[in-house]
Design a protein around this motif. Structure first.
Motif, PDB file in Angstrom:
ATOM      1  N   GLY A 177       0.733  -1.116  -0.036  1.00 36.05           N
ATOM      2  CA  GLY A 177      -0.021   0.028  -0.035  1.00 36.05           C
ATOM      3  C   GLY A 177       0.733   1.078  -0.014  1.00 36.05           C
ATOM      4  O   GLY A 177       0.382   2.539  -0.202  1.00 36.05           O
ATOM      5  N   VAL A 178       2.098   1.228  -0.028  1.00 39.25           N
ATOM      6  CA  VAL A 178       2.936   2.281   0.126  1.00 39.25           C
ATOM      7  C   VAL A 178       3.845   2.381  -1.215  1.00 39.25           C
ATOM      8  O   VAL A 178       4.406   1.431  -1.636  1.00 39.25           O
ATOM      9  CB  VAL A 178       4.083   2.323   1.253  1.00 39.25           C
ATOM     10  N   PRO A 179       3.807   3.595  -2.116  1.00 33.43           N
ATOM     11  CA  PRO A 179       4.636   3.618  -3.219  1.00 33.43           C
ATOM     12  C   PRO A 179       5.788   3.550  -2.824  1.00 33.43           C
ATOM     13  O   PRO A 179       6.579   3.921  -1.917  1.00 33.43           O
ATOM     14  CB  PRO A 179       4.114   4.882  -3.734  1.00 33.43           C
ATOM     15  N   PHE A 180       6.644   2.563  -3.786  1.00 31.73           N
ATOM     16  CA  PHE A 180       8.018   2.320  -3.447  1.00 31.73           C
ATOM     17  C   PHE A 180       8.754   2.455  -4.690  1.00 31.73           C
ATOM     18  O   PHE A 180       8.439   2.224  -5.862  1.00 31.73           O
ATOM     19  CB  PHE A 180       8.043   0.967  -3.068  1.00 31.73           C
ATOM     20  N   ASP A 181      10.027   3.107  -4.693  1.00 30.15           N
ATOM     21  CA  ASP A 181      10.931   3.465  -5.751  1.00 30.15           C
ATOM     22  C   ASP A 181      11.852   2.299  -6.053  1.00 30.15           C
ATOM     23  O   ASP A 181      12.842   1.932  -4.982  1.00 30.15           O
ATOM     24  CB  ASP A 181      11.699   4.592  -5.529  1.00 30.15           C
ATOM     25  N   THR A 183      13.977   1.645  -7.871  1.00 32.86           N
ATOM     26  CA  THR A 183      15.411   1.934  -8.434  1.00 32.86           C
ATOM     27  C   THR A 183      16.419   2.307  -7.100  1.00 32.86           C
ATOM     28  O   THR A 183      17.547   1.609  -7.074  1.00 32.86           O
ATOM     29  CB  THR A 183      15.320   2.815  -9.502  1.00 32.86           C
ATOM     30  N   ARG A 184      15.837   2.935  -6.301  1.00 32.23           N
ATOM     31  CA  ARG A 184      16.746   3.499  -5.096  1.00 32.23           C
ATOM     32  C   ARG A 184      16.231   2.845  -3.866  1.00 32.23           C
ATOM     33  O   ARG A 184      16.989   3.017  -2.799  1.00 32.23           O
ATOM     34  CB  ARG A 184      16.252   4.899  -4.842  1.00 32.23           C
ATOM     35  N   ASN A 185      15.479   1.821  -4.079  1.00 30.57           N
ATOM     36  CA  ASN A 185      14.999   1.070  -2.756  1.00 30.57           C
ATOM     37  C   ASN A 185      14.314   2.017  -1.612  1.00 30.57           C
ATOM     38  O   ASN A 185      15.102   1.652  -0.519  1.00 30.57           O
ATOM     39  CB  ASN A 185      16.020  -0.112  -2.462  1.00 30.57           C
ATOM     40  N   VAL A 186      13.628   3.000  -1.719  1.00 28.75           N
ATOM     41  CA  VAL A 186      12.976   3.596  -0.833  1.00 28.75           C
ATOM     42  C   VAL A 186      11.676   4.067  -0.808  1.00 28.75           C
ATOM     43  O   VAL A 186      11.241   3.923  -2.193  1.00 28.75           O
ATOM     44  CB  VAL A 186      13.936   5.240  -0.944  1.00 28.75           C
ATOM     45  N   ALA A 187      10.934   4.600  -0.085  1.00 31.41           N
ATOM     46  CA  ALA A 187       9.451   4.787  -0.114  1.00 31.41           C
ATOM     47  C   ALA A 187       9.618   6.150  -1.134  1.00 31.41           C
ATOM     48  O   ALA A 187      10.389   7.102  -1.017  1.00 31.41           O
ATOM     49  CB  ALA A 187       8.970   5.330   0.994  1.00 31.41           C
ATOM     50  N   SER A 188       8.776   6.223  -2.268  1.00 28.94           N
ATOM     51  CA  SER A 188       8.522   7.267  -3.227  1.00 28.94           C
ATOM     52  C   SER A 188       8.230   8.368  -2.373  1.00 28.94           C
ATOM     53  O   SER A 188       6.968   8.615  -1.715  1.00 28.94           O
ATOM     54  CB  SER A 188       7.531   6.942  -4.328  1.00 28.94           C
ATOM     55  N   ASN A 189       9.090   9.428  -2.301  1.00 27.92           N
ATOM     56  CA  ASN A 189       8.770  10.572  -1.394  1.00 27.92           C
ATOM     57  C   ASN A 189       9.269  11.869  -2.083  1.00 27.92           C
ATOM     58  O   ASN A 189      10.443  11.799  -2.740  1.00 27.92           O
ATOM     59  CB  ASN A 189       9.164  10.367   0.282  1.00 27.92           C
ATOM     60  N   VAL A 190       8.750  12.781  -1.597  1.00 29.52           N
ATOM     61  CA  VAL A 190       9.403  14.184  -1.868  1.00 29.52           C
ATOM     62  C   VAL A 190       9.426  15.100  -0.225  1.00 29.52           C
ATOM     63  O   VAL A 190       8.300  15.431   0.057  1.00 29.52           O
ATOM     64  CB  VAL A 190       8.503  14.976  -2.869  1.00 29.52           C
ATOM     65  N   GLY A 191      10.489  15.168   0.103  1.00 24.67           N
ATOM     66  CA  GLY A 191      10.746  15.932   1.635  1.00 24.67           C
ATOM     67  C   GLY A 191       9.985  15.199   2.535  1.00 24.67           C
ATOM     68  O   GLY A 191       9.647  15.743   3.504  1.00 24.67           O
ATOM     69  N   GLY A 192       9.906  13.827   2.278  1.00 27.19           N
ATOM     70  CA  GLY A 192       9.326  12.957   3.476  1.00 27.19           C
ATOM     71  C   GLY A 192       7.772  12.567   3.237  1.00 27.19           C
ATOM     72  O   GLY A 192       7.395  11.796   3.768  1.00 27.19           O
ATOM     73  N   ARG A 193       7.117  13.432   2.269  1.00 26.10           N
ATOM     74  CA  ARG A 193       5.760  13.165   1.719  1.00 26.10           C
ATOM     75  C   ARG A 193       5.689  11.969   0.958  1.00 26.10           C
ATOM     76  O   ARG A 193       6.536  12.179   0.013  1.00 26.10           O
ATOM     77  CB  ARG A 193       5.324  14.172   1.090  1.00 26.10           C
TER      78      ARG A 193
END
Length: 307
Positions: A177-181, A183-193
């Motif tokens: 349920g959480v968008p995931f990047d 390529t970078r193996n991180v939650a897709s976010n901008v400034g924590g959002r």
């Protein structure tokens, strides 16, 4: 890097920090004289920071050794491109080259830290449950800039070893349920959002991330402070702008502490933490030499002072 620093830093200097008493007692009995930090890829791909590296080079009575040939092998055309495009990498390379140029001066030191690159563990040799030596295989860098991989060369070297610590890296995993990047193996976010694949900075999923899930496994403890502040400010801003959805079926005015207690959660609030901190600082001030604090390491003891 942190382990190498703690294992070699003079005990009288550690005694003035907030390191736990039981750890200090064990380190005071240590006979370790030589520490090798081994990395699979080259120095340009190293994840440590300038601050961490500088501290290693300035430890009293400790020599920092780097093989100039290993630095040379790591400067592939792709690595040079990485340095060209990233100013911190250039500064790191300059400092490492400077340290490498001083090879031989470590003989006047009590302890030595060696930074080794382009090597992978091949075999651990031990006896009676204890490690005796470590077999390493030399690597070569292959691939394009920022995507270089360590490729084994078949060249082997063996080192005596009485203590082995491994750092195998960190990779965040997706959460349902959480968008995931990927390529970078991180939650897709901008400034924590958290943002979805089809959304931009203005289209948010009302979820937030902090730490390595947000930015990847980089930085030091202090990095997390800045990281967390950015995320918290994003939450506060969204609350003030009424950008967060409100579930009318819930009593949003209820104090979170009351909810936690109602659910039987044993927690420490800010006032409780301040009580723990006060006791730790007072304990540290009574020591000789005084310390910034004497940390509590038992959870039950912490809860006792927090209540």
């Amino acid at each position: 890097i942190d382990c190498a620093r703690i294992l070699t830093k003079p005990i009288d200097e550690l005694a003035r920090t907030d390191i736990a008493k039981h750890a200090l007692e064990l380190l005071s009995q240590s006979k370790i004289k030589n520490v090798k930090v081994v990395g699979r890829r080259g120095h340009v791909q190293a994840a440590f920071t300038m601050k961490e590296l500088r501290e290693l080079t300035k430890l009293n009575g400790v020599g920092c050794v780097i093989d100039p040939l290993e630095l040379e092998r790591g400067l592939t055309q792709a690595s040079l491109k990485e340095i060209e495009n990233m100013r911190p990498k250039k500064r790191m390379n300059d400092l490492l080259q400077k340290v490498a140029s001083q090879i031989g001066t470590e003989q006047r030191k009590n302890k030595v830290i060696e930074l080794r690159f382009l090597l992978s563990p091949k075999e651990i040799i031990g006896q009676d449950g204890k490690v005796n030596s470590l077999v390493l295989e030399r690597n070569e860098l292959i691939g394009e800039a920022f995507e270089q991989l360590a490729s084994p060369s078949g060249e082997i070297e063996t080192h005596d070893c009485s203590l082995l610590l491994r750092s195998i890296g960190y990779k965040s995993l997706p959460i349902d349920g959480v968008p995931f990047d990927t390529t970078r193996n991180v939650a897709s976010n901008v400034g924590g959002r958290i943002i979805t694949e089809n959304e931009s900075e203005s289209g948010l999923a009302s979820m937030y991330a902090s730490g390595w899930l947000k930015r990847g496994p980089t930085g030091i403890i202090g990095t997390n402070i800045t990281d967390a502040k950015e995320t918290v400010l994003a939450i506060v801003e969204d609350v003030e702008n009424e950008a967060l959805p409100v579930n009318s079926s819930r009593d949003n005015s209820a104090d979170i502490s009351e909810r936690l207690r109602a659910n039987g959660c044993n927690f420490v609030d800010w006032n409780g933490y301040k009580k723990i901190e006060k006791e730790e600082i007072e304990r540290g001030s009574r020591l000789n030499p005084p310390k910034p604090r004497e940390k509590m390491v038992d959870v039950n003891e912490m809860l006792h002072y927090a209540m």
